[in-house]
Design a protein around this motif. Structure first.
Motif, PDB file in Angstrom:
ATOM      1  N   ALA A  61     -47.008  82.724  -2.913  1.00 23.69           N
ATOM      2  CA  ALA A  61     -48.035  82.167  -1.961  1.00 23.69           C
ATOM      3  C   ALA A  61     -48.917  83.458  -2.894  1.00 23.69           C
ATOM      4  O   ALA A  61     -50.061  83.173  -1.706  1.00 23.69           O
ATOM      5  CB  ALA A  61     -47.881  82.812  -1.232  1.00 23.69           C
ATOM      6  N   ALA A  62     -48.661  84.436  -3.261  1.00 23.77           N
ATOM      7  CA  ALA A  62     -50.236  85.406  -3.497  1.00 23.77           C
ATOM      8  C   ALA A  62     -51.055  85.326  -5.000  1.00 23.77           C
ATOM      9  O   ALA A  62     -51.658  85.944  -5.726  1.00 23.77           O
ATOM     10  CB  ALA A  62     -49.315  87.238  -3.322  1.00 23.77           C
ATOM     11  N   HIS A 104     -54.768  72.777  -6.902  1.00 28.25           N
ATOM     12  CA  HIS A 104     -54.050  72.137  -7.369  1.00 28.25           C
ATOM     13  C   HIS A 104     -52.885  72.023  -6.565  1.00 28.25           C
ATOM     14  O   HIS A 104     -52.609  71.198  -6.064  1.00 28.25           O
ATOM     15  CB  HIS A 104     -53.676  72.212  -8.791  1.00 28.25           C
ATOM     16  N   ARG A 105     -51.882  73.240  -5.842  1.00 28.43           N
ATOM     17  CA  ARG A 105     -51.251  72.978  -5.262  1.00 28.43           C
ATOM     18  C   ARG A 105     -51.073  72.617  -3.607  1.00 28.43           C
ATOM     19  O   ARG A 105     -50.773  72.104  -3.169  1.00 28.43           O
ATOM     20  CB  ARG A 105     -50.952  74.542  -5.039  1.00 28.43           C
ATOM     21  N   ASP A 106     -52.774  73.071  -3.101  1.00 25.12           N
ATOM     22  CA  ASP A 106     -52.851  72.938  -2.378  1.00 25.12           C
ATOM     23  C   ASP A 106     -53.472  71.365  -1.963  1.00 25.12           C
ATOM     24  O   ASP A 106     -52.969  70.682  -1.069  1.00 25.12           O
ATOM     25  CB  ASP A 106     -54.320  72.778  -1.619  1.00 25.12           C
ATOM     26  N   GLU A 107     -53.839  70.304  -3.490  1.00 24.27           N
ATOM     27  CA  GLU A 107     -54.011  68.762  -2.757  1.00 24.27           C
ATOM     28  C   GLU A 107     -53.000  68.539  -2.760  1.00 24.27           C
ATOM     29  O   GLU A 107     -52.422  67.426  -2.751  1.00 24.27           O
ATOM     30  CB  GLU A 107     -54.909  69.115  -3.938  1.00 24.27           C
ATOM     31  N   LEU A 108     -51.944  69.371  -3.513  1.00 26.09           N
ATOM     32  CA  LEU A 108     -50.017  67.927  -3.800  1.00 26.09           C
ATOM     33  C   LEU A 108     -49.611  68.236  -2.623  1.00 26.09           C
ATOM     34  O   LEU A 108     -49.042  67.109  -1.963  1.00 26.09           O
ATOM     35  CB  LEU A 108     -49.310  68.704  -4.819  1.00 26.09           C
ATOM     36  N   ARG A 109     -49.612  69.072  -1.808  1.00 26.24           N
ATOM     37  CA  ARG A 109     -49.462  69.772  -0.862  1.00 26.24           C
ATOM     38  C   ARG A 109     -49.599  68.244   0.536  1.00 26.24           C
ATOM     39  O   ARG A 109     -48.939  67.875   1.321  1.00 26.24           O
ATOM     40  CB  ARG A 109     -49.585  71.115   0.228  1.00 26.24           C
ATOM     41  N   GLY A 112     -41.757  77.576  -2.415  1.00 27.05           N
ATOM     42  CA  GLY A 112     -42.903  76.860  -0.980  1.00 27.05           C
ATOM     43  C   GLY A 112     -43.585  76.041  -1.848  1.00 27.05           C
ATOM     44  O   GLY A 112     -44.745  76.033  -0.209  1.00 27.05           O
ATOM     45  N   VAL A 113     -43.893  75.378  -2.153  1.00 31.58           N
ATOM     46  CA  VAL A 113     -45.164  74.329  -2.729  1.00 31.58           C
ATOM     47  C   VAL A 113     -44.066  73.223  -2.585  1.00 31.58           C
ATOM     48  O   VAL A 113     -44.359  72.142  -1.574  1.00 31.58           O
ATOM     49  CB  VAL A 113     -46.170  74.158  -4.171  1.00 31.58           C
ATOM     50  N   ALA A 114     -43.582  72.433  -4.035  1.00 29.49           N
ATOM     51  CA  ALA A 114     -43.464  71.748  -4.264  1.00 29.49           C
ATOM     52  C   ALA A 114     -41.468  71.203  -3.169  1.00 29.49           C
ATOM     53  O   ALA A 114     -40.863  70.480  -3.196  1.00 29.49           O
ATOM     54  CB  ALA A 114     -42.719  71.054  -5.536  1.00 29.49           C
ATOM     55  N   VAL A 154     -55.516  77.055  -9.892  1.00 23.27           N
ATOM     56  CA  VAL A 154     -54.045  76.690  -9.551  1.00 23.27           C
ATOM     57  C   VAL A 154     -53.630  77.371  -8.367  1.00 23.27           C
ATOM     58  O   VAL A 154     -52.987  75.869  -7.181  1.00 23.27           O
ATOM     59  CB  VAL A 154     -52.976  77.892  -9.974  1.00 23.27           C
ATOM     60  N   ARG A 155     -54.151  77.146  -7.544  1.00 23.39           N
ATOM     61  CA  ARG A 155     -54.300  76.754  -5.541  1.00 23.39           C
ATOM     62  C   ARG A 155     -54.777  75.639  -5.236  1.00 23.39           C
ATOM     63  O   ARG A 155     -54.272  75.252  -4.166  1.00 23.39           O
ATOM     64  CB  ARG A 155     -55.118  78.518  -4.841  1.00 23.39           C
TER      65      ARG A 155
END
Length: 206
Positions: free
Chosen positions: A67-68, A77-82, A113-115, A74-75
């Motif tokens: 999360a940090a 991409h993770r947000d968009e995938l969520r 925590g993401v996927a 990268v942040r």
């Protein structure tokens, strides 16, 4: 509101047939009313190298570390995938694997925590994603018979059996276009139409 679709392109050569396929996918989804989050990983300069801090696969501590994340791309991409309801990946078959840049994307984006959540390293993952549809479009220079009898299609195992459980068991479709190196203009045009048809079949019902 219609859920967005993340579209990933992983081919290093601008103007490749993979680029043409990605553009047709993008146009078809946009025309159907889907918000598209498009990423040409090479053009973006996505860093596929997993850091030491990211190399955790289970437990609450792993989620805290991840999360940090310091890398803003990268942040993103993770947000968009969520937030996404669908994922489309367009890439060539290289040695039975995705290109390294896409493999690194999987390593750095599909994290605890993401996927998914995985309390025990030996347990089964609990997906945290809302993906309902996954389309993989592969180009290949291996004939279907040789792929089936000699290699066993490892890419299908990667996407359908290894990754899908971590993505929330979306409906999976995969289109393999071959043999690309020997294909002429008419065959490539037909493949573009086939790709559009596959997108409409999978995503047409919203």
């Amino acid at each position: 509101m219609t859920a967005s679709v993340v579209v990933l392109l992983a081919h290093p050569r601008p103007g490749s047939f993979n680029h043409a396929l990605a553009e047709r996918v993008r146009e078809t989804l946009t025309g159907a009313g889907f918000p598209v989050r498009f990423h040409d990983l090479y053009a973006e300069g996505f860093d596929p190298v997993l850091t030491a801090e990211e190399a955790y696969t289970s437990g609450g501590q792993a989620e805290e570390f991840l999360a940090a994340e310091a890398d803003p791309l990268v942040r993103r991409h993770r947000d968009e995938l969520r937030d996404a309801g669908g994922l489309v990946a367009i890439h060539p078959n290289w040695w039975g694997k995705p290109p390294a840049i896409l493999s690194g994307w999987l390593d750095r984006i599909l994290v605890p925590g993401v996927a998914y959540r995985l309390d025990d390293a030996g347990g089964a993952p609990e997906s945290l994603l809302g993906l309902r549809r996954l389309l993989v479009v592969n180009t290949s220079d291996t004939t279907e018979e040789r792929e089936r009898t000699l290699f066993g299609d490892p890419l299908d195992a990667i996407w359908r059996r290894c990754l899908a459980p971590y993505l929330g068991e979306p409906e999976v479709r995969r289109l393999v276009l071959r043999v690309v190196a020997d294909a002429g203009v008419q065959e490539r045009a037909a493949w573009l139409d086939d790709t559009e048809t596959e997108v409409r079949r999978l995503f047409g019902g919203h």
